[in-house]
Design a protein around this motif. Structure first.
Motif, PDB file in Angstrom:
ATOM      1  N   TYR A  86       0.977  -1.192  -0.035  1.00  0.00           N
ATOM      2  CA  TYR A  86       0.032  -0.055  -0.003  1.00  0.00           C
ATOM      3  C   TYR A  86       0.781   1.477  -0.101  1.00  0.00           C
ATOM      4  CZ  TYR A  86      -3.469  -3.387   1.474  1.00  0.00           C
ATOM      5  OH  TYR A  86      -4.437  -4.309   1.606  1.00  0.00           O
ATOM      6  N   TYR A  87       0.565   2.142  -0.771  1.00  0.00           N
ATOM      7  CA  TYR A  87       1.385   3.376  -1.018  1.00  0.00           C
ATOM      8  C   TYR A  87       0.798   4.513   0.002  1.00  0.00           C
ATOM      9  CZ  TYR A  87       3.258   7.594  -3.397  1.00  0.00           C
ATOM     10  OH  TYR A  87       3.948   8.825  -3.819  1.00  0.00           O
ATOM     11  N   LEU A  88       1.538   5.250   0.709  1.00  0.00           N
ATOM     12  CA  LEU A  88       1.058   5.962   2.045  1.00  0.00           C
ATOM     13  C   LEU A  88       0.998   7.530   1.224  1.00  0.00           C
ATOM     14  CD1 LEU A  88       3.028   4.670   4.786  1.00  0.00           C
ATOM     15  CD2 LEU A  88       0.672   4.714   4.593  1.00  0.00           C
ATOM     16  N   ASN A  89       1.804   7.818   0.440  1.00  0.00           N
ATOM     17  CA  ASN A  89       2.063   9.388   0.019  1.00  0.00           C
ATOM     18  C   ASN A  89       0.730  10.063  -0.397  1.00  0.00           C
ATOM     19  OD1 ASN A  89       4.193  11.413   0.673  1.00  0.00           O
ATOM     20  ND2 ASN A  89       4.322  11.438  -1.605  1.00  0.00           N
ATOM     21  N   GLY A  90      -0.215   9.614  -0.944  1.00  0.00           N
ATOM     22  CA  GLY A  90      -1.457  10.353  -1.108  1.00  0.00           C
ATOM     23  C   GLY A  90      -1.526  11.085  -2.310  1.00  0.00           C
ATOM     24  N   ASP A  91      -0.302  10.925  -3.098  1.00  0.00           N
ATOM     25  CA  ASP A  91      -0.528  11.985  -4.389  1.00  0.00           C
ATOM     26  C   ASP A  91      -0.568  10.942  -5.636  1.00  0.00           C
ATOM     27  OD1 ASP A  91       2.146  10.232  -4.102  1.00  0.00           O
ATOM     28  OD2 ASP A  91       3.309  12.350  -4.629  1.00  0.00           O
ATOM     29  N   ALA A  92      -0.791   9.856  -5.549  1.00  0.00           N
ATOM     30  CA  ALA A  92      -0.753   8.992  -6.689  1.00  0.00           C
ATOM     31  C   ALA A  92      -2.276   8.690  -7.045  1.00  0.00           C
ATOM     32  CB  ALA A  92      -0.362   7.678  -6.835  1.00  0.00           C
ATOM     33  N   THR A  93      -2.755   8.777  -8.520  1.00  0.00           N
ATOM     34  CA  THR A  93      -4.166   8.314  -8.815  1.00  0.00           C
ATOM     35  C   THR A  93      -4.134   6.859  -8.620  1.00  0.00           C
ATOM     36  OG1 THR A  93      -3.406   8.184 -11.306  1.00  0.00           O
ATOM     37  CG2 THR A  93      -4.107  10.231 -10.434  1.00  0.00           C
ATOM     38  N   PRO A  94      -5.503   6.370  -8.752  1.00  0.00           N
ATOM     39  CA  PRO A  94      -5.800   5.077  -8.820  1.00  0.00           C
ATOM     40  C   PRO A  94      -5.171   4.532  -9.979  1.00  0.00           C
ATOM     41  CG  PRO A  94      -8.003   6.174  -8.219  1.00  0.00           C
ATOM     42  CD  PRO A  94      -6.811   7.330  -8.426  1.00  0.00           C
ATOM     43  N   ALA A  95      -5.419   5.052 -10.993  1.00  0.00           N
ATOM     44  CA  ALA A  95      -4.764   4.386 -12.216  1.00  0.00           C
ATOM     45  C   ALA A  95      -3.137   4.288 -12.328  1.00  0.00           C
ATOM     46  CB  ALA A  95      -5.102   5.202 -13.482  1.00  0.00           C
ATOM     47  N   GLU A  96      -2.486   5.186 -11.459  1.00  0.00           N
ATOM     48  CA  GLU A  96      -1.174   4.989 -11.258  1.00  0.00           C
ATOM     49  C   GLU A  96      -0.713   3.854 -10.343  1.00  0.00           C
ATOM     50  OE1 GLU A  96       1.101   9.373 -11.697  1.00  0.00           O
ATOM     51  OE2 GLU A  96      -0.504   9.119 -10.055  1.00  0.00           O
TER      52      GLU A  96
END
Length: 182
Positions: free
Chosen positions: A122-132
Protein backbone atom coordinates in the motif's frame (compact mmCIF):
# COMPACT_ATOMS: atom_id res chain seq x y z
CA UNK A 1 -6.38 -6.84 14.12
CA UNK A 2 -2.83 -5.80 13.51
CA UNK A 3 0.32 -4.07 14.54
CA UNK A 4 1.67 -1.25 12.39
CA UNK A 5 5.36 -0.60 12.92
CA UNK A 6 8.11 1.38 11.22
CA UNK A 7 11.46 -0.01 10.10
CA UNK A 8 14.66 1.95 9.48
CA UNK A 9 18.06 0.67 8.37
CA UNK A 10 21.14 1.85 10.24
CA UNK A 11 24.29 2.96 8.45
CA UNK A 12 25.76 -0.53 8.86
CA UNK A 13 22.62 -2.32 7.69
CA UNK A 14 20.84 -3.29 10.92
CA UNK A 15 17.05 -3.02 10.68
CA UNK A 16 15.44 -1.36 13.70
CA UNK A 17 11.84 -0.70 14.66
CA UNK A 18 11.26 2.96 15.44
CA UNK A 19 8.87 5.65 14.19
CA UNK A 20 11.08 8.70 13.84
CA UNK A 21 14.15 9.16 11.65
CA UNK A 22 16.18 10.12 14.73
CA UNK A 23 16.52 8.59 18.17
CA UNK A 24 17.83 10.93 20.87
CA UNK A 25 18.70 13.44 18.10
CA UNK A 26 20.84 10.86 16.29
CA UNK A 27 19.86 10.10 12.66
CA UNK A 28 19.24 6.36 12.42
CA UNK A 29 20.24 5.97 8.76
CA UNK A 30 23.53 7.79 9.35
CA UNK A 31 24.52 5.95 12.52
CA UNK A 32 26.01 2.54 13.17
CA UNK A 33 23.76 0.25 15.19
CA UNK A 34 26.34 0.08 17.98
CA UNK A 35 25.81 3.80 18.65
CA UNK A 36 22.02 3.56 19.14
CA UNK A 37 21.34 -0.01 20.20
CA UNK A 38 21.04 0.70 23.93
CA UNK A 39 18.71 3.68 23.70
CA UNK A 40 15.49 3.26 25.58
CA UNK A 41 12.06 3.93 24.17
CA UNK A 42 9.51 6.00 26.07
CA UNK A 43 8.08 2.77 27.54
CA UNK A 44 11.49 1.83 28.98
CA UNK A 45 12.24 -0.92 26.45
CA UNK A 46 15.47 -0.99 24.47
CA UNK A 47 15.32 -0.07 20.75
CA UNK A 48 14.29 -3.35 19.05
CA UNK A 49 15.75 -4.75 15.89
CA UNK A 50 13.34 -5.98 13.24
CA UNK A 51 14.43 -9.53 13.94
CA UNK A 52 13.59 -9.20 17.64
CA UNK A 53 10.22 -7.68 16.79
CA UNK A 54 9.36 -10.43 14.32
CA UNK A 55 10.33 -13.19 16.76
CA UNK A 56 7.82 -11.79 19.24
CA UNK A 57 5.18 -11.26 16.53
CA UNK A 58 5.55 -14.87 15.48
CA UNK A 59 4.20 -15.85 18.91
CA UNK A 60 0.96 -13.95 18.19
CA UNK A 61 -0.50 -16.07 15.36
CA UNK A 62 -3.69 -14.00 14.96
CA UNK A 63 -1.79 -10.72 14.59
CA UNK A 64 -1.51 -9.13 11.15
CA UNK A 65 1.75 -7.20 10.63
CA UNK A 66 1.71 -3.88 8.84
CA UNK A 67 5.37 -3.11 8.17
CA UNK A 68 6.14 0.45 7.16
CA UNK A 69 9.45 0.85 5.38
CA UNK A 70 11.04 4.19 6.20
CA UNK A 71 13.93 5.76 4.34
CA UNK A 72 15.27 9.17 3.45
CA UNK A 73 17.41 7.67 0.68
CA UNK A 74 16.27 7.59 -2.92
CA UNK A 75 19.08 5.91 -4.81
CA UNK A 76 18.03 2.59 -6.40
CA UNK A 77 20.80 0.51 -4.80
CA UNK A 78 19.94 1.67 -1.27
CA UNK A 79 16.25 0.99 -1.86
CA UNK A 80 16.90 -2.43 -3.39
CA UNK A 81 19.16 -3.41 -0.47
CA UNK A 82 16.68 -2.15 2.11
CA UNK A 83 13.76 -4.00 0.53
CA UNK A 84 15.81 -7.19 0.13
CA UNK A 85 16.88 -7.12 3.78
CA UNK A 86 13.34 -6.55 5.02
CA UNK A 87 11.82 -9.25 2.83
CA UNK A 88 14.52 -11.69 3.91
CA UNK A 89 13.90 -10.92 7.60
CA UNK A 90 10.14 -11.45 7.22
CA UNK A 91 10.60 -14.66 5.25
CA UNK A 92 13.20 -16.00 7.70
CA UNK A 93 10.50 -15.89 10.40
CA UNK A 94 7.93 -17.36 7.99
CA UNK A 95 5.68 -14.31 8.37
CA UNK A 96 5.20 -13.31 4.72
CA UNK A 97 1.55 -14.41 4.65
CA UNK A 98 0.79 -12.22 7.70
CA UNK A 99 2.70 -9.14 6.55
CA UNK A 100 1.41 -6.13 4.62
CA UNK A 101 3.87 -3.47 3.50
CA UNK A 102 3.34 0.28 3.45
CA UNK A 103 5.66 3.11 2.45
CA UNK A 104 5.66 6.78 1.53
CA UNK A 105 8.27 6.10 -1.14
CA UNK A 106 6.83 5.02 -4.48
CA UNK A 107 10.25 3.57 -5.33
CA UNK A 108 10.16 1.38 -2.22
CA UNK A 109 6.62 0.26 -3.09
CA UNK A 110 7.57 -0.53 -6.67
CA UNK A 111 10.63 -2.50 -5.54
CA UNK A 112 8.48 -4.50 -3.12
CA UNK A 113 6.07 -5.42 -5.91
CA UNK A 114 8.98 -6.29 -8.20
CA UNK A 115 10.62 -8.55 -5.61
CA UNK A 116 7.41 -10.08 -4.22
CA UNK A 117 4.48 -9.68 -6.63
CA UNK A 118 2.16 -11.57 -4.26
CA UNK A 119 2.89 -9.20 -1.35
CA UNK A 120 0.22 -6.77 -0.23
CA UNK A 121 1.72 -3.30 -0.77
CA UNK A 122 0.00 0.00 0.00
CA UNK A 123 1.25 3.45 -0.95
CA UNK A 124 1.01 6.11 1.77
CA UNK A 125 1.98 9.41 0.20
CA UNK A 126 -1.44 10.39 -1.11
CA UNK A 127 -0.25 11.83 -4.40
CA UNK A 128 -0.92 8.95 -6.78
CA UNK A 129 -4.07 8.40 -8.80
CA UNK A 130 -5.87 5.07 -8.72
CA UNK A 131 -4.68 4.39 -12.29
CA UNK A 132 -1.06 5.00 -11.24
CA UNK A 133 -1.38 2.71 -8.23
CA UNK A 134 -2.85 -0.01 -10.43
CA UNK A 135 -0.05 0.44 -12.96
CA UNK A 136 2.58 0.17 -10.20
CA UNK A 137 1.03 -3.10 -9.00
CA UNK A 138 -0.09 -1.77 -5.61
CA UNK A 139 -2.69 -3.60 -3.55
CA UNK A 140 -4.14 -0.24 -2.73
CA UNK A 141 -3.80 3.13 -1.09
CA UNK A 142 -3.31 3.89 2.58
CA UNK A 143 -3.82 7.65 2.66
CA UNK A 144 -4.23 10.24 5.39
CA UNK A 145 -7.97 10.65 5.87
CA UNK A 146 -8.19 14.08 4.22
CA UNK A 147 -7.06 12.54 0.95
CA UNK A 148 -10.46 10.88 0.83
CA UNK A 149 -12.59 13.58 2.43
CA UNK A 150 -11.17 16.19 0.02
CA UNK A 151 -11.93 13.99 -3.00
CA UNK A 152 -15.29 12.32 -2.51
CA UNK A 153 -14.91 10.16 -5.63
CA UNK A 154 -11.50 8.76 -4.68
CA UNK A 155 -12.74 5.71 -2.77
CA UNK A 156 -15.03 4.69 -5.64
CA UNK A 157 -12.25 5.35 -8.15
CA UNK A 158 -9.90 3.13 -6.12
CA UNK A 159 -12.47 0.35 -5.90
CA UNK A 160 -13.19 0.63 -9.63
CA UNK A 161 -9.50 -0.05 -10.24
CA UNK A 162 -9.69 -3.12 -7.96
CA UNK A 163 -7.66 -1.40 -5.24
CA UNK A 164 -8.16 -1.62 -1.51
CA UNK A 165 -8.45 1.51 0.62
CA UNK A 166 -7.07 2.19 4.09
CA UNK A 167 -7.01 5.48 5.98
CA UNK A 168 -4.87 6.69 8.84
CA UNK A 169 -5.17 9.14 11.71
CA UNK A 170 -8.92 9.02 12.09
CA UNK A 171 -9.29 10.51 15.55
CA UNK A 172 -13.00 10.57 16.16
CA UNK A 173 -16.17 8.52 15.75
CA UNK A 174 -17.91 11.03 13.46
CA UNK A 175 -15.08 11.01 10.93
CA UNK A 176 -14.72 7.25 11.28
CA UNK A 177 -18.40 6.73 10.43
CA UNK A 178 -18.12 9.13 7.50
CA UNK A 179 -15.13 7.26 6.06
CA UNK A 180 -16.73 3.85 6.61
CA UNK A 181 -19.77 5.15 4.73
CA UNK A 182 -17.54 6.11 1.83
Amino acid sequence: YGSEFDVWRTQDGVLVVYHDSEINSIPIEQSPYEKIKNYKLSNGEILPTLEQYLVHAKNCPELQLILEIKTNKSDPESIKGLVDDIINAVEKQKLAIRTDYIAFSKDVCKELVKRRPAARVYYLNGDATPAELKEWGMTGADYYFTGFTNNLNLVNDMHNQGLQVNVWTVDGPVMMKRLIGM
